[in-house]
Design a protein around this motif. Structure first.
Motif, short mmCIF file in Angstrom:
data_model
loop_
_atom_site.label_atom_id
_atom_site.label_comp_id
_atom_site.label_asym_id
_atom_site.label_seq_id
_atom_site.Cartn_x
_atom_site.Cartn_y
_atom_site.Cartn_z
N ASN A 116 5.44 -8.29 2.95
CA ASN A 116 5.35 -7.43 4.14
C ASN A 116 3.91 -7.00 4.40
N TYR A 117 3.18 -6.68 3.35
CA TYR A 117 1.78 -6.27 3.51
C TYR A 117 0.95 -7.42 4.09
N GLU A 118 1.25 -8.63 3.65
CA GLU A 118 0.52 -9.77 4.20
C GLU A 118 0.84 -9.95 5.68
N ILE A 131 -2.43 -6.33 6.13
CA ILE A 131 -3.06 -5.51 5.10
C ILE A 131 -3.69 -6.40 4.04
N LEU A 184 -4.97 -5.54 -2.21
CA LEU A 184 -3.80 -4.70 -2.47
C LEU A 184 -4.20 -3.42 -3.18
N PHE A 202 -5.83 -1.08 -0.61
CA PHE A 202 -4.86 -0.45 0.28
C PHE A 202 -4.12 0.68 -0.42
N HIS A 206 -0.53 6.23 5.18
CA HIS A 206 -0.16 4.82 5.25
C HIS A 206 -0.68 4.16 6.52
N ALA A 253 -3.52 1.25 6.55
CA ALA A 253 -3.18 -0.10 7.03
C ALA A 253 -4.16 -0.53 8.12
#
Length: 246
Positions: free
Chosen positions: A29-31, A35, A57, A60, A69, A73
């Motif tokens: 999800n972060y990718e 992020i 990571l 972040f 958050h 982001a």
């Protein structure tokens, strides 16, 4: 410049996730949210990451406690898109917010000191300096050097809440009302807007007066210090990531 062999070491999503107590889905999800930089794919379609992604990571996750958050982001997306100046602008914005919060705290503390008896510092158990008994709008306005219309405007804004005399209909300010008016006066002199003062006075009322606010102010200052420390930690990890990208 020679390339660090470690920069191309292949990592699976689970390798990134385990190091930070995350799920592999969170890493994906972060990718997808930008992020993390885009991952390479194996011929079979599996994602592969590198130590650069691990730095991203870590950066972040270190930014979140200080910036929140959403801003963290946005900072990471800006960096990954090559818009470092935008990332720095976002970071500056958070620092400006923290400075404004510190100034608000200082204004409240100064206002409380001004409400203490002459020559005495504000401390637990100190009185508000208000005279016992009730007063009316005219005498209170003269004491504060204000116009009665100003006190009426403060009443409409919720800063003071005088009761009405049932016989005359006049506004009656009790000791707590006088305290609130004095505190509002000090904060207004410090440049604060009515909408900024109202929540502070609500906190005074919730605390039951000025003296119980000491613990609230101490906790407030501790939260600001913790956020400042978190911003430092986030900046350190982000700098590491920026260096790795360079």
């Amino acid at each position: 410049m020679s390339q660090n062999p470690q920069s191309r070491r292949r990592l699976r999503p689970v390798d990134l996730a385990r190091g930070h107590g995350l799920s592999t889905q969170a890493v994906r999800n972060y990718e997808e949210a930008g992020i993390l930089p885009a991952a390479d794919r194996t011929p079979q379609g599996y994602r592969t990451y590198t130590p650069l992604h691990a730095h991203a990571l870590a950066a972040f996750l270190a930014l979140v406690p200080g910036h929140g958050h959403r801003t963290a982001a946005s900072i990471m997306r800006a960096v990954n898109e090559g818009a470092a100046e935008e990332a720095f602008r976002l970071i500056d914005g958070t620092h400006a917010e923290l400075l404004a919060d510190r100034r608000t705290l200082e204004a409240v503390e100064n206002a409380l000191c001004a409400l203490a008896p002459t020559g005495a510092a504000f401390e637990p158990g100190a009185t508000s300096g208000a005279t016992s008994g009730a007063t009316f709008i005219g005498p209170l306005a003269r004491e504060l050097g204000l116009r009665p219309a100003t006190l009426r405007a403060w009443e409409r804004a919720g800063l003071v809440r005088p009761r009405r005399d049932p016989l005359t209909g006049y506004r009656v300010y009790d000791e707590a009302d006088v305290r609130d008016a004095r505190l509002a006066h000090q904060l207004r002199r410090g440049g604060h807007l009515l909408e900024q003062i109202a929540p502070l006075l609500a906190q005074v009322r919730t605390a039951g007066g000025l003296a119980p606010l000491e613990s609230a102010l101490t906790a407030w200052r501790a939260r600001l210090s913790a956020r400042g420390r978190a911003l430092l930690a986030g900046a350190a990890e982000l700098d590491t990531y920026l260096r790795a990208r360079d």
